[in-house]
Design a protein around this motif. Structure first.
Motif, mmCIF file in Angstrom:
data_model
loop_
_atom_site.group_PDB
_atom_site.id
_atom_site.type_symbol
_atom_site.label_atom_id
_atom_site.label_comp_id
_atom_site.label_asym_id
_atom_site.label_seq_id
_atom_site.Cartn_x
_atom_site.Cartn_y
_atom_site.Cartn_z
ATOM 1 N N LEU A 30 0.840 -1.189 0.000
ATOM 2 C CA LEU A 30 0.000 0.000 0.000
ATOM 3 C C LEU A 30 0.875 1.239 0.000
ATOM 4 O O LEU A 30 1.618 1.494 0.941
ATOM 5 C CB LEU A 30 -0.907 -0.005 1.246
ATOM 6 C CG LEU A 30 -1.634 1.300 1.562
ATOM 7 C CD1 LEU A 30 -2.559 1.711 0.419
ATOM 8 C CD2 LEU A 30 -2.438 1.167 2.857
ATOM 9 N N ALA A 31 0.793 1.997 -1.087
ATOM 10 C CA ALA A 31 1.441 3.310 -1.110
ATOM 11 C C ALA A 31 0.438 4.271 -0.495
ATOM 12 O O ALA A 31 -0.661 4.453 -1.013
ATOM 13 C CB ALA A 31 1.781 3.720 -2.536
ATOM 14 N N MET A 32 0.800 4.840 0.648
ATOM 15 C CA MET A 32 -0.203 5.563 1.424
ATOM 16 C C MET A 32 -0.431 6.987 0.939
ATOM 17 O O MET A 32 0.471 7.649 0.452
ATOM 18 C CB MET A 32 0.194 5.567 2.893
ATOM 19 C CG MET A 32 0.078 4.174 3.483
ATOM 20 S SD MET A 32 0.487 4.139 5.217
ATOM 21 C CE MET A 32 1.110 2.462 5.314
ATOM 22 N N GLU A 83 7.411 6.465 -1.524
ATOM 23 C CA GLU A 83 6.484 5.337 -1.543
ATOM 24 C C GLU A 83 6.730 4.490 -2.790
ATOM 25 O O GLU A 83 6.747 3.262 -2.735
ATOM 26 C CB GLU A 83 5.028 5.823 -1.518
ATOM 27 C CG GLU A 83 4.601 6.522 -0.238
ATOM 28 C CD GLU A 83 4.545 5.599 0.963
ATOM 29 O OE1 GLU A 83 5.470 5.685 1.804
ATOM 30 O OE2 GLU A 83 3.612 4.783 1.066
#
Ligand SMILES: Nc1ncnc2c1ncn2[C@@H]1O[C@H](COP(=O)(O)OP(=O)(O)OP(=O)(O)O)[C@@H](O)[C@H]1O
Ligand SMILES: [Mg+2]
Lengths: 257, 391
Positions: free
Chosen positions: A88-90, A157
Motif C-alpha cells: 500500500l502506497a499511502m 512510496e
C-alpha cells in the motif's frame, strides 16, 4: 498469476463516538497484468478500502472476504500481508523519527525477500532506484519521511514499491500533491514496476490526470462506500467531462479543481 | 499519535510556569551542609512528592552507613586521582546540598575521591566505577572532579551493584575547559541511589553531562548547574528506561546567574511494565543578572505498556527580559500505532518494528554520546530491555 479478490466487503471505522460503517459491500477482482483505477469523490471510502486491505487496526471488517491467490488476507497480520505480496502506497505516509531511510529500506527488503540482500548489490540497487525517481542520495540518511515534502514522500512510496516488488500494489492518491515533473517521474516508476512482472495495480485517484501516464484497463467509480459503476478507460473520460455529480448528487469536477 | 501531549514554548516575556501545583520560586530553594537543618521529609514536600519514601532505605531519615561503596578509577596519564579525608578544602566548592539526603551524604561519607584533569591538555577518558556496598547495606560517598583551565576531558562514572547509596558528585569546570561526563546508573534490581550532581562552570566553560539510568529499584538524581562567569555552556542529556516496579527520577536545575550563558536540557525516557514510574523535573531559573541567556529544555517519554506512568514537569522562571531565548517542551505519549502500522505494512514483523521505533526515539541522544564504548553498551542495553518484555 496473482489475483486479489474482494468480495462483499463491509468495513467500519472505530471512532471516539463508536463504530461507523464506511464500506458497504465492495466487490472487486484484480488479476495480474491489470490496472484498475478507482475514482471517487472525497470521503467516499477509497482510503478506507486500502487501509482495510492492508490491515490498519482502526478499521474493522464486519463482513466479506479479501483473498490473495486464494489465501484469506483478513486472517493475516499487517506484516504477513505485506510479505504475502500486498503493498500500500499511502495517501499520507507516516514519519518515523530516528529511523534512517536506508535502515528502514534494508529491514523491509530483508523481511519481504526472506533474506538480507547482499550489501554490495543492495547499495547499488537502492542507488539506482533512487536516481530513477530523481531522489537525492542524501535522503538515505534522513529519518523515514520526517520533514519530507508531500511530493518527496510520494516518491519514496514508489521507491519502496520498486524495491519490494509486491504481487499487488494499491496506490492511494499517489498523484496528489505532485507537480507535473514529479507526476511524470512517479508514473514512470509505477510503469516500470508494472513491466517488471505479472503484477496487479489498484490505482486510487481523485483526478484523471495520472491516467494519461498510467493507462488503466478498468475504471471504477467509488461512491458511498461501494463501487457505483465499472467500465473501461472511456469511463474516465466521462468522469472528466461530467464529474461525480451523477453519483453523489452534487456537482464536483473530476478533471479540474 | 501521542495520547497526551503538552507542549509549551516560551518567548521573551518574563514569567514563570509550573505545570500543576503551585511552586515557590526556585531562587528560594533551601540549601545547607547541615543535615539537621533539613526536616525529615514525609513525602508531601514539593521536592519529594513524586518519590516513594518508603523505598528509600531511610536515607532521608538518618540511616547509618553499614558499608562502603567501592570506587575504582581508571585514569590515563596526566590525570591525578586522590583519596582524601573529610575536611579537604576542595570538597564542597561546587555546590551545597539541596535536600536532606544530599546533606546526609555530605555528613556521612568517610573518604572522598578527587580526580583532577590537567589544564591546557586533552586527556583520554577517565572511568570511575562505583560498586554498591551490597544488598541490605547502606553507604555514602563523595566524588570531586576538577577540570582545570582549558582542560579537555571525558569522565565516565559507572554505577553498578547492590545496596543503598547516597552521594554528592562535584564538577568544577575551569575557565575555558571542556568537560564531558557520562553518568551511568546500571544498578542491580534492589539498589537505591539518591545522588546530587553539582556542576560549577567557569567563564567560557563547556559542560556536557549525560545521564543514563537503566537499573535500580529507586534512582533519584539531581543535577544542578551554576555559572560563575559569562559564556558558560551546559548541555544536559538524559536517557532512562524504566521496567516494572522501577522508580527513576531526574531533577535538573539550571541556575542562570551570569550573563551570556547557554543551557540545553534533553531527557528522553521509555517505560514498560506494571508500576514503572519515571519523573522528570526540569527547573530553569534565569536571574536578573543573567542577561543574554539562551536556554531550552525538553523531556519526552514513551509509554510502551499499560500500567506505567511518566511525570514530567518543566519549570521556567525568568527574572530578566533581556534574554536570547528560552523555551521548554514536554510530551508523554503512547507507542505510536501509526508508525508501527507503517513499518509492518512494509513487511517488518511487529517486534522488530517496535524496536526500530524505540531505537529511533532514543536516536538523537545516542548520537550525542561521544564515547563509542558507552554508546555501544547502551544500544545493547536498550535491545536487552526490549527483549525482556518481548516487544
Ligand atoms: N479514523 C477515522 N475516524 C473517523 N472517520 C473516519 C476515519 N477514517 C475515515 N473516516 C470517514 O470515513 C469516510 C471515508 O474516508 P476515506 O478516507 O476512506 O475517504 P476517501 O475516499 O479516501 O477520501 P479522500 O478523497 O479525501 O482521500 C469519511 O467520511 C471519513 O471522514
Ligand atoms: Mg483517501
Amino acid at each position: 498469476m496473482a489475483t486479489l479478490e474482494i468480495k462483499d466487503l463491509h468495513v467500519s471505522v472505530n471512532t471516539d463516538e463508536g463504530s461507523k460503517e464506511i464500506l458497504k459491500g465492495v466487490d472487486l477482482t484484480i488479476k495480474a497484468g491489470e490496472t484498475h483505477a478507482i475514482m471517487g469523490p472525497n470521503g467516499s471510502g477509497k482510503s478506507t478500502l486500502s487501509y482495510a486491505i492492508a490491515g490498519h487496526p482502526k478499521y474493522d471488517v464486519t463482513s466479506g472476504t479479501v483473498l490473495l491467490d486464494g489465501e484469506n488476507v483478513l486472517d493475516m497480520t499487517v506484516d504477513e500481508r505485506a510479505r504475502a505480496g500486498l503493498f500500500l502506497a499511502m495517501q499520507y505516509p507516516v514519519e518515523v523519527p530516528g529511523v534512517s531511510m536506508s535502515n528502514f529500506l534494508r529491514t523491509a527488503a530483508t523481511a519481504v525477500r526472506g533474506e538480507a540482500p547482499k550489501l554490495r548489490h543492495w547499495v547499488k540497487e537502492v542507488k539506482e532506484a533512487m536516481s530513477e525517481l530523481d531522489i537525492d542520495p542524501a535522503f538515505a540518511e534522513r529519518s523515514v519521511n520526517e520533514g519530507f515534502s508531500g511530493g518527496e514522500k510520494k516518491r519514496h512510496e514508489i521507491l519502496q514499491l520498486g524495491l519490494l516488488k509486491p504481487k499487488v500494489a494499491i496506490l492511494d492518491e499517489t498523484d496528489s500533491g505532485l507537480d507535473v515533473d514529479a507526476l511524470r517521474v512517479v508514473s514512470e516508476g509505477v510503469n516500470r514496476y508494472k513491466q517488471s512482472g505479472d503484477v496487479g495495480v489498484m490505482l486510487i485517484t481523485h483526478y484523471t490526470r495520472i491516467l494519461k501516464y498510467i493507462s488503466p484497463d478498468f475504471v471504477h467509480v467509488f461512491a458511498g462506500g461501494r463501487i457505483a459503476e465499472s467500465g473501461g478507460p472511456e469511463l474516465a473520460d466521462q468522469l472528466e467531462a461530467e464529474g461525480y455529480v451523477k453519483y453523489i448528487g452534487k456537482p464536483e469536477a473530476a478533471g479540474i479543481a | 499519535m501521542a495520547v497526551t501531549t503538552d507542549q509549551e514554548q516560551h518567548g521573551l516575556t518574563a514569567h514563570s510556569h509550573g505545570a500543576g501545583a503551585p511552586i515557590s520560586s526556585r531562587a528560594d530553594h533551601f540549601t545547607s551542609f547541615d543535615v539537621n537543618a533539613f526536616e525529615v521529609p514525609g513525602g508531601r514536600e514539593e521536592i519529594w512528592r513524586f518519590t516513594p519514601m518508603k523505598r528509600l532505605a531511610n536515607l532521608h531519615n538518618g540511616a547509618e552507613a553499614t558499608g562502603t561503596a567501592n570506587v575504582e578509577v581508571n585514569a590515563p596519564d596526566g590525570v591525578t586521582v586522590e583519596t582524601v579525608a573529610r575536611g579537604d578544602e576542595r570538597l564542597g566548592v561546587a555546590g551545597t546540598p539541596g535536600d536532606r539526603v544530599a546533606a546526609q551524604a555530605w555528613s556521612s561519607f568517610t573518604e572522598a575521591t578527587v580526580v583532577t584533569l590537567p589544564g591546557d591538555a586533552k586527556s583520554e577518558p577517565t572511568t570511575i566505577t562505583v560498586t554498591g556496598a551490597g544488598e541490605g547495606q547502606v553507604a555514602y560517598g563523595h566524588l570531586h572532579v576538577h577540570a582545570k583551565q582549558f582542560a579537555e576531558a571525558v569522565v565516565v562514572i559507572d554505577h553498578r551493584g547492590s545496596g543503598a547509596y547516597a552521594d554528592n558528585v562535584e564538577f568544577v569546570v575551569g575557565d575555558g575547559a571542556h568537560l564531558t561526563v557520562v553518568a551511568i546508573q546500571d544498578w542491580a534490581d534492589d539498589a537505591v541511589h539518591v545522588s546530587s550532581h553539582h556542576a560549577k562552570l567557569g567563564r567560557d566553560a563547556s559542560f556536557k553531562h549525560t545521564v543514563i539510568t537503566l537499573g535500580g529499584n529507586v534512582v533519584r538524581l539531581t543535577p544542578v548547574v551554576t555559572y560563575t562567569g559569562r559564556g558558560g555552556d551546559a548541555e544536559l542529556l538524559g536517557l532512562y528506561f524504566a521496567d516494572a516496579g522501577q522508580h527513576l527520577e531526574h531533577r535538573t536545575f539550571i541556575d542562570h546567574s551570569a550573563s551570556n550563558c547557554r543551557s540545553n536540557v534533553v531527557y528522553k525516557g521509555a517505560l514498560q511494565g506494571e508500576d514503572a514510574h519515571t519523573v522528570w523535573i526540569g527547573d530553569v531559573l534565569i536571574r536578573a543578572a543573567a542577561e543574554g541567556t539562551e536556554t531550552f529544555e525538553l523531556n519526552r517519554n514513551l509509554v510502551l505498556t499499560d500500567g506505567a506512568r511518566a511525570d514530567s514537569v518543566p519549570n521556567l522562571e525568568i527574572e530578566t527580559g533581556e534574554i536570547e531565548g528560552a523555551g521548554h517542551a514536554s510530551a508523554t505519549g503512547r507507542f505510536d500505532d501509526e508508525q508501527l502500522f507503517y513499518l509492518q505494512a512494509r513487511g517488518i514483523p511487529e517486534d522488530q518494528a517496535r524496536r526500530l521505533v524505540v531505537r529511533g526515539f532514543f536516536h538523537e541522544i545516542l548520537l550525542k554520546i561521544a564515547v563509542p564504548e558507552v554508546r555501544e553498551r547502551l544500544e545493547a542495553a536498550i535491545e536487552a530491555e526490549l527483549e525482556a518484555v518481548g516487544v
